[in-house]
Design an enzyme around this catalytic site. Structure first.
Site, short mmCIF file in Angstrom:
data_model
loop_
_atom_site.label_atom_id
_atom_site.label_comp_id
_atom_site.label_asym_id
_atom_site.label_seq_id
_atom_site.Cartn_x
_atom_site.Cartn_y
_atom_site.Cartn_z
N ASP A 72 -54.51 28.10 7.16
CA ASP A 72 -53.73 29.31 8.18
C ASP A 72 -52.67 29.08 8.49
OD1 ASP A 72 -54.99 26.93 9.63
OD2 ASP A 72 -55.06 28.22 11.45
N ASP A 96 -45.60 24.75 7.10
CA ASP A 96 -46.77 24.41 7.81
C ASP A 96 -47.78 25.49 7.43
OD1 ASP A 96 -48.71 23.57 9.39
OD2 ASP A 96 -47.61 24.23 11.44
N GLU A 126 -56.75 25.80 12.13
CA GLU A 126 -55.99 24.67 12.78
C GLU A 126 -54.99 25.21 13.74
OE1 GLU A 126 -53.17 21.65 13.30
OE2 GLU A 126 -52.72 23.59 12.59
N GLU A 127 -54.57 26.37 13.77
CA GLU A 127 -53.25 26.58 14.73
C GLU A 127 -53.87 27.24 16.12
OE1 GLU A 127 -50.67 25.82 14.09
OE2 GLU A 127 -49.98 25.75 11.92
N HIS A 329 -43.55 26.82 12.51
CA HIS A 329 -43.84 28.13 13.61
C HIS A 329 -42.44 28.80 13.85
CE1 HIS A 329 -47.48 25.57 15.30
NE2 HIS A 329 -47.69 25.72 14.00
#
Ligand code: ZN
Length: 356
Positions: A72, A96, A126-127, A329
């Site tokens: 993700d 990422d 995961e985020e 991000h």
């Protein structure tokens, strides 16, 4: 159904994965594509639960290692589809961590005879909040999937080994006073003034920087909030300072709390939360071989990562990936394609026990 993934080339594979949009909670399409690619490899056994896929070798090797990556990303920010400029690939998830997950997928399909038995794990969410994290769910529902002697998370570290992680602890330190009318303040005791002594202890605090397995950690003890006061004409009888302590993984949360109690001896203290860190675990034989393949000294991971989940299961684990963690991000997120090739080469040589 989209075209099969270009598993033979980790750079092309990174780009293909980046171009399948997969913001947390929306990973079905990318997980389908990854599962399909893994099922083409006759040397792998493949399982799937929800949007978590496991593929593993059963070659009867004495050690098992895990290569893991999440599929993700954080929400897209006008940065999809990917673009390429020279050596640089731009797009949401390039750093990422689709470049890292692409390396794991590429090696899963192409390395048929690794010197370890290998479990490849691809997971979702995961985020976002911990309770949705695919790796956490699997560690509860299928802990056998995580059985291994050593694990590598291919999170962005810019080609360095980042090992272990620090623990975190929050407490409220309270000072007490006695209420009085502000016009006759000498009849009371001002709890906010009392906080000054607490803040001075924080100001004078010397944080430890312990070196563990060659990694220098850096602790911190900081006020992050302060509350006190009753009304504009009342001497306050209570003040509360919220203190955040980041502690190196040579201390348990209990030991870290004992230390914080010592620092604030004489004050009332309430614990808000406490989470253990993870030791670097670089003494494991597979970890030592991996460090030799990377040929650069390891760094301490200062934030909390999924590495701590493996540590909690007694599995030494570290982070290693091609992306720059500082770009994770961001809207301008990108990865150097030469870094992907280099990182894939490091992991491949380790899987072949080829020191070169
Ligand atoms: Zn990540």
């Amino acid at each position: 159904m989209s075209a099969p993934l270009p598993v033979a080339d980790p750079v092309a594979l990174t780009r293909a994965l980046v171009d399948i949009e997969s913001v947390s909670g929306d990973e079905k399409e990318i997980t389908d594509a990854v599962e399909l690619a893994l099922r083409t490899a006759g040397h792998l056994t493949v399982d799937r639960v929800g949007n978590v896929v496991r593929a593993y070798t059963t070659n009867g090797r004495p050690q098992r290692v895990i290569l893991a990556g999440h599929l993700d990303t954080v929400p897209v920010h006008d940065n999809l589809p990917s673009t390429v400029d020279g050596d640089v690939m731009y797009g949401c998830g390039t750093a990422d961590m689709k470049s890292g997950s692409a390396i794991a997928l590429h090696l899963a399909v192409t390395e048929t005879q690794p010197v370890f038995d290998v479990t490849y794990l691809f997971y979702d969410c995961e985020e976002v909040d911990d309770e949705r994290n695919g790796l956490r769910k699997i560690s509860d529902s299928h802990p056998d999937w995580l059985r291994a002697d050593f694990a590598i998370l291919l999170e962005p570290t810019y080609g360095r080994v980042e090992a272990g992680c620090q623990g975190t602890l929050r407490v409220h330190v309270r000072t007490d006073g006695r209420r009085a009318h502000a016009a006759r303040s000498w009849l009371g005791v001002n709890a906010i003034h009392g906080a000054g002594a607490v803040l001075r202890r924080l100001e004078e605090y010397q944080a430890r920087r312990p070196v563990i397995d060659g990694c220098e950690f850096h602790e911190g003890l900081n006020a992050v909030a302060i509350r006190g006061g009753v009304a504009g004409n009342v001497i306050p009888d209570s003040c509360e300072i919220e203190v955040n302590h980041r502690f190196a993984p040579d201390r348990t949360p209990e030991q870290a709390l004992d230390h914080v109690r010592e620092v604030f001896a004489g004050y009332h203290l309430d614990v808000v939360d406490a989470v253990a860190g993870a030791l670097p675990g670089l003494e494991a034989p597979a970890a030592r071989d991996f460090l030799a393949a990377v040929a650069e000294p390891p760094l301490a991971k200062l934030g909390w990562t999924d590495v701590a989940r493996f540590a909690a299961l007694g599995i030494p684990a570290l982070n290693f990936g091609p992306g720059d963690p500082n770009l994770a991000h961001t809207r301008e997120e990108h990865v150097e394609m030469s870094k992907i090739v280099q990182a894939a080469d490091v992991v491949r040589r380790w899987l072949r026990a080829d020191p070169r």
